[in-house]
Design a protein around this motif. Structure first.
Motif, PDB file in Angstrom:
ATOM      1  N   ASN A 195       1.134  -1.358  -0.265  1.00  0.00           N
ATOM      2  CA  ASN A 195       0.101   0.288  -0.035  1.00  0.00           C
ATOM      3  C   ASN A 195       0.920   1.334  -0.128  1.00  0.00           C
ATOM      4  OD1 ASN A 195      -0.251  -1.811   2.654  1.00  0.00           O
ATOM      5  ND2 ASN A 195      -0.044   0.948   3.324  1.00  0.00           N
ATOM      6  N   GLY A 196       1.865   1.118  -0.227  1.00  0.00           N
ATOM      7  CA  GLY A 196       2.995   2.087   0.007  1.00  0.00           C
ATOM      8  C   GLY A 196       3.260   2.658  -1.769  1.00  0.00           C
ATOM      9  N   ASP A 197       2.809   3.971  -1.570  1.00  0.00           N
ATOM     10  CA  ASP A 197       3.392   4.224  -3.342  1.00  0.00           C
ATOM     11  C   ASP A 197       4.161   4.173  -4.003  1.00  0.00           C
ATOM     12  OD1 ASP A 197       0.848   5.610  -3.100  1.00  0.00           O
ATOM     13  OD2 ASP A 197       1.964   7.445  -2.882  1.00  0.00           O
ATOM     14  N   ALA A 198       5.795   3.788  -3.557  1.00  0.00           N
ATOM     15  CA  ALA A 198       6.490   3.010  -3.681  1.00  0.00           C
ATOM     16  C   ALA A 198       7.032   2.084  -3.991  1.00  0.00           C
ATOM     17  CB  ALA A 198       7.844   3.586  -3.215  1.00  0.00           C
ATOM     18  N   ILE A 199       6.392   1.186  -3.290  1.00  0.00           N
ATOM     19  CA  ILE A 199       5.797  -0.576  -2.456  1.00  0.00           C
ATOM     20  C   ILE A 199       5.086  -0.952  -4.257  1.00  0.00           C
ATOM     21  CG2 ILE A 199       5.406  -1.800  -0.566  1.00  0.00           C
ATOM     22  CD1 ILE A 199       6.284  -0.308   1.677  1.00  0.00           C
ATOM     23  N   PHE A 200       4.155  -0.086  -3.869  1.00  0.00           N
ATOM     24  CA  PHE A 200       2.541  -0.723  -4.715  1.00  0.00           C
ATOM     25  C   PHE A 200       3.508  -0.925  -6.526  1.00  0.00           C
ATOM     26  CE2 PHE A 200       0.034   0.434  -8.649  1.00  0.00           C
ATOM     27  CZ  PHE A 200      -0.643  -0.698  -8.762  1.00  0.00           C
ATOM     28  N   LYS A 201       4.429  -0.032  -6.792  1.00  0.00           N
ATOM     29  CA  LYS A 201       5.165  -0.112  -8.165  1.00  0.00           C
ATOM     30  C   LYS A 201       6.306  -1.200  -8.273  1.00  0.00           C
ATOM     31  CE  LYS A 201       6.840   2.683 -11.507  1.00  0.00           C
ATOM     32  NZ  LYS A 201       7.374   4.500 -11.935  1.00  0.00           N
ATOM     33  N   ARG A 202       6.513  -1.290  -7.154  1.00  0.00           N
ATOM     34  CA  ARG A 202       7.685  -2.168  -6.995  1.00  0.00           C
ATOM     35  C   ARG A 202       6.953  -4.277  -6.900  1.00  0.00           C
ATOM     36  NH1 ARG A 202      10.186   0.561  -2.655  1.00  0.00           N
ATOM     37  NH2 ARG A 202       9.286  -1.143  -0.973  1.00  0.00           N
ATOM     38  N   LEU A 203       5.815  -3.429  -6.900  1.00  0.00           N
ATOM     39  CA  LEU A 203       4.827  -4.999  -6.102  1.00  0.00           C
ATOM     40  C   LEU A 203       4.237  -5.528  -8.008  1.00  0.00           C
ATOM     41  CD1 LEU A 203       2.975  -6.970  -5.275  1.00  0.00           C
ATOM     42  CD2 LEU A 203       1.527  -5.308  -4.366  1.00  0.00           C
ATOM     43  N   MET A 204       4.156  -4.149  -8.521  1.00  0.00           N
ATOM     44  CA  MET A 204       3.290  -4.709  -9.698  1.00  0.00           C
ATOM     45  C   MET A 204       4.621  -5.089 -11.330  1.00  0.00           C
ATOM     46  SD  MET A 204      -0.409  -4.014  -9.916  1.00  0.00           S
ATOM     47  CE  MET A 204       0.058  -4.924  -7.670  1.00  0.00           C
ATOM     48  N   LEU A 205       5.454  -4.692 -10.555  1.00  0.00           N
ATOM     49  CA  LEU A 205       6.128  -4.904 -11.506  1.00  0.00           C
ATOM     50  C   LEU A 205       6.643  -6.519 -11.274  1.00  0.00           C
ATOM     51  CD1 LEU A 205       8.847  -1.805 -11.168  1.00  0.00           C
ATOM     52  CD2 LEU A 205       7.658  -1.978 -13.148  1.00  0.00           C
ATOM     53  N   ALA A 206       7.042  -6.256 -10.306  1.00  0.00           N
ATOM     54  CA  ALA A 206       6.897  -8.048  -9.237  1.00  0.00           C
ATOM     55  C   ALA A 206       6.586  -9.373 -10.033  1.00  0.00           C
ATOM     56  CB  ALA A 206       6.958  -8.351  -7.954  1.00  0.00           C
ATOM     57  N   ILE A 207       4.414  -8.482  -9.924  1.00  0.00           N
ATOM     58  CA  ILE A 207       3.810  -9.834 -10.455  1.00  0.00           C
ATOM     59  C   ILE A 207       3.623  -9.603 -12.650  1.00  0.00           C
ATOM     60  CG2 ILE A 207       3.112 -10.035  -8.962  1.00  0.00           C
ATOM     61  CD1 ILE A 207       0.687  -8.816  -9.745  1.00  0.00           C
ATOM     62  N   GLY A 208       4.187  -8.718 -13.168  1.00  0.00           N
ATOM     63  CA  GLY A 208       4.872  -8.839 -14.554  1.00  0.00           C
ATOM     64  C   GLY A 208       3.076  -7.458 -15.373  1.00  0.00           C
ATOM     65  N   ARG A 209       2.800  -6.543 -13.857  1.00  0.00           N
ATOM     66  CA  ARG A 209       1.545  -6.131 -14.222  1.00  0.00           C
ATOM     67  C   ARG A 209       2.414  -3.940 -14.167  1.00  0.00           C
ATOM     68  NH1 ARG A 209      -3.383  -7.495 -14.379  1.00  0.00           N
ATOM     69  NH2 ARG A 209      -3.755  -5.521 -15.576  1.00  0.00           N
ATOM     70  N   ASP A 210       3.310  -3.912 -15.788  1.00  0.00           N
ATOM     71  CA  ASP A 210       4.055  -2.940 -16.095  1.00  0.00           C
ATOM     72  C   ASP A 210       2.767  -1.823 -16.277  1.00  0.00           C
ATOM     73  OD1 ASP A 210       5.704  -4.929 -16.144  1.00  0.00           O
ATOM     74  OD2 ASP A 210       7.219  -3.749 -17.336  1.00  0.00           O
ATOM     75  N   ASP A 211       1.264  -2.562 -16.314  1.00  0.00           N
ATOM     76  CA  ASP A 211       0.785  -1.288 -16.541  1.00  0.00           C
ATOM     77  C   ASP A 211       0.067  -0.542 -15.817  1.00  0.00           C
ATOM     78  OD1 ASP A 211      -0.360  -4.203 -16.201  1.00  0.00           O
ATOM     79  OD2 ASP A 211      -2.080  -3.370 -16.517  1.00  0.00           O
ATOM     80  N   MET A 212       0.103  -1.807 -14.610  1.00  0.00           N
ATOM     81  CA  MET A 212      -0.061  -1.454 -13.744  1.00  0.00           C
ATOM     82  C   MET A 212       0.536   0.029 -12.213  1.00  0.00           C
ATOM     83  SD  MET A 212      -3.019  -3.579 -11.749  1.00  0.00           S
ATOM     84  CE  MET A 212      -4.863  -3.860 -12.184  1.00  0.00           C
ATOM     85  N   ALA A 213       1.874  -1.039 -12.950  1.00  0.00           N
ATOM     86  CA  ALA A 213       2.808   0.046 -11.932  1.00  0.00           C
ATOM     87  C   ALA A 213       2.713   1.386 -12.782  1.00  0.00           C
ATOM     88  CB  ALA A 213       4.384  -0.603 -11.962  1.00  0.00           C
ATOM     89  N   ASN A 214       2.719   1.733 -14.150  1.00  0.00           N
ATOM     90  CA  ASN A 214       2.741   2.617 -14.880  1.00  0.00           C
ATOM     91  C   ASN A 214       1.816   3.820 -14.950  1.00  0.00           C
ATOM     92  OD1 ASN A 214       6.153   2.014 -15.202  1.00  0.00           O
ATOM     93  ND2 ASN A 214       5.123   0.625 -16.233  1.00  0.00           N
ATOM     94  N   ASP A 215       0.938   3.497 -14.793  1.00  0.00           N
ATOM     95  CA  ASP A 215      -0.557   4.007 -14.668  1.00  0.00           C
ATOM     96  C   ASP A 215      -0.895   5.606 -13.672  1.00  0.00           C
ATOM     97  OD1 ASP A 215      -2.895   4.896 -14.676  1.00  0.00           O
ATOM     98  OD2 ASP A 215      -3.698   2.924 -14.576  1.00  0.00           O
ATOM     99  N   PRO A 216       0.018   6.071 -14.005  1.00  0.00           N
ATOM    100  CA  PRO A 216      -0.703   7.573 -13.326  1.00  0.00           C
ATOM    101  C   PRO A 216      -1.874   7.558 -12.525  1.00  0.00           C
ATOM    102  CG  PRO A 216      -1.064   8.543 -15.313  1.00  0.00           C
ATOM    103  CD  PRO A 216      -0.581   6.847 -15.630  1.00  0.00           C
ATOM    104  N   ASP A 217      -2.598   6.923 -12.669  1.00  0.00           N
ATOM    105  CA  ASP A 217      -3.991   6.968 -11.906  1.00  0.00           C
ATOM    106  C   ASP A 217      -3.811   6.052 -10.698  1.00  0.00           C
ATOM    107  OD1 ASP A 217      -5.723   8.445 -13.399  1.00  0.00           O
ATOM    108  OD2 ASP A 217      -6.352   7.344 -14.826  1.00  0.00           O
ATOM    109  N   LEU A 218      -2.724   4.999 -10.573  1.00  0.00           N
ATOM    110  CA  LEU A 218      -2.865   4.384  -9.645  1.00  0.00           C
ATOM    111  C   LEU A 218      -1.525   5.048  -8.952  1.00  0.00           C
ATOM    112  CD1 LEU A 218      -3.637   1.197 -11.193  1.00  0.00           C
ATOM    113  CD2 LEU A 218      -5.574   1.968  -9.460  1.00  0.00           C
ATOM    114  N   ALA A 219      -0.660   5.964  -8.965  1.00  0.00           N
ATOM    115  CA  ALA A 219       0.796   5.964  -8.801  1.00  0.00           C
ATOM    116  C   ALA A 219       0.123   6.723  -6.593  1.00  0.00           C
ATOM    117  CB  ALA A 219       1.384   7.679  -8.938  1.00  0.00           C
ATOM    118  N   ARG A 220      -1.411   6.426  -6.598  1.00  0.00           N
ATOM    119  CA  ARG A 220      -1.719   7.288  -5.180  1.00  0.00           C
ATOM    120  C   ARG A 220      -2.409   6.760  -4.018  1.00  0.00           C
ATOM    121  NH1 ARG A 220      -0.407  12.542  -3.131  1.00  0.00           N
ATOM    122  NH2 ARG A 220      -3.174  12.434  -2.918  1.00  0.00           N
TER     123      ARG A 220
END
Length: 414
Positions: free
Chosen positions: A269-294
């Protein structure tokens, strides 16, 4: 390096426990673990009911070994005036009295707070009850389960489409006990800075510190843990509801099931953690979605995010999922059973289990003492005592001779 056993930070502090089962005894247990001299009063005809709760060995609960470690067991018939007199003498010598009877019971026995305070102004009494010492419900019986219900915990525990559930331990009693410990320590500090310990044998020459009553209600202790419940309702009209394994409004934080049927908790649930999580599970689309950054952008899409994580977990074993997420520095953990704990490297490295023995030599492991103090750590001196094991020792210290002690036993007072 592990600190060496010490007398404990509470060495020299005398505690009298007048209570049964969980809240009061857990409170005094923690004081005993850190060096306080705790005398536990039990009824001669069976003692504390917790002696017969849950799993037994030779007729005595294994829970008892932990709940009453380091305590001295003294039996007293509190219906007998002689038993009440012994309790009064012990109370007047104690630094802290811990009780969890219904309000009014101690007063009936002549050892209520006001009666003791009149003699010993430094008296500290921790009173744990279902509803506190005042109010229209004070005389009602109140167990931990009722405190959990009234305090708000049961309402938010479980799944939205099912009735509320019980947390798997007596959490209401335990939370109340911890409030009792905190209150006792604050009262002890206040007593010391206002004069110190009272010594009746010094009479008028002693400048006693100011004692006080610590009034702990089970439902209020639970209520105190309920985070933002009140302001959310008062300001926004929001009633927090049951949400299963999810952490509402903080996304993603939930329980997910792996392909081999194990359950893990992922807190991304931390913003930086969320991005790492999405990249780790292969969901780059979610990791780089600006609407999901916060977090405020992720909350409306909770189901979508949880679905993506669950789909990834379902395709992997728990070991694989843990390895990937830990390597990505994502907070993740298996949901442990006690079997998992007993062999876990972290538990073992932190020495979270102690080896002891029953009187017959049978070995028994107990949970280690927490918190861990670097200079004055807690210590298990002995496991839960036999009923009345310390009668003679404690009564002799009060001035009773062996003949008198024998008579008290013969008369059923001890």
């Amino acid at each position: 390096m592990q600190a060496q056993p010490s007398a404990g930070p509470l060495a020299g502090i005398k505690v009298l426990e007048l209570g049964t089962l969980i809240a009061g005894p857990f409170c005094s247990r923690m004081l005993a673990e850190f060096g306080a001299d705790v005398v536990k009063i039990e009824a001669p005809d069976g003692g504390d009911p917790i002696r017969q709760w849950r799993v037994l060995k030779d007729g005595t609960s294994l829970w008892w070994t932990v709940q009453s470690r380091n305590k001295k067991s003294v039996t007293l018939n509190m219906k007998d005036a002689r038993g009440q007199e012994i309790a009064r003498r012990l109370a007047l010598e104690a630094d802290i009295i811990i009780e969890n009877y219904r309000p009014g019971v101690l007063e009936k026995w002549g050892i209520g707070y006001e009666a003791l305070k009149a003699v010993n102004p430094a008296t500290i009494m921790v009173r744990l009850s279902g509803y506190g010492q005042t109010g229209p419900m004070k005389d009602l019986p109140g167990f931990g389960a009722i405190g959990e219900s009234m305090g708000g915990l049961r309402y938010v525990s479980g799944h939205a489409d099912r009735p509320p559930v019980r947390v798997g331990i007596s959490i209401g009693d335990s939370v109340a006990a911890l409030h009792g410990v905190i209150g006792a320590m604050m009262a002890l500090r206040h007593r010391d800075v206002t004069g110190g310990r009272w010594n009746g044998r010094r009479g008028a020459e002693c400048i006693a510190g100011q004692g006080q009553m610590v009034d702990v209600a089970l439902y209020e202790s639970v209520f105190n843990m309920m985070e933002s419940l009140v302001p959310e309702y008062d300001h926004a009209g929001v009633v927090r509801e049951r949400t299963g394994g999810a952490l509402p409004g903080i996304v993603p934080s939930n329980t997910y099931t792996t392909g081999d049927g194990e359950n893990i908790v992922i807190a991304g649930n931390g913003d930086a953690i969320f991005k790492r999580l999405m990249l780790a599970i292969g969901r780059d689309d979610m990791a780089n979605d600006p609407d999901l950054a916060r977090n405020d952008g992720r909350v409306p899409r909770t189901a979508e995010i949880d679905g993506a994580i669950q789909a990834w977990c379902a395709a992997r074993s728990i070991d694989e999922a843990l390895a990937v997420l830990k390597s990505a520095d994502v907070p993740v953990g298996k949901i442990y059973s006690v079997r998992d704990m007993m062999s876990d490297p972290q538990f073992l490295a932190r020495r979270m289990f102690e080896q002891h023995s029953f009187a017959d030599g049978t070995p028994i492991k107990l949970p280690a003492i927490t918190p861990k103090l670097s200079e004055t750590p807690g210590e298990t001196k002995w496991i839960g005592p036999e009923l009345g094991e310390h009668n003679a020792e404690v009564l002799r210290a009060l001035g009773y001779d062996d003949e008198h002690i024998t008579q008290l036993k013969r008369d059923g007072v001890i």
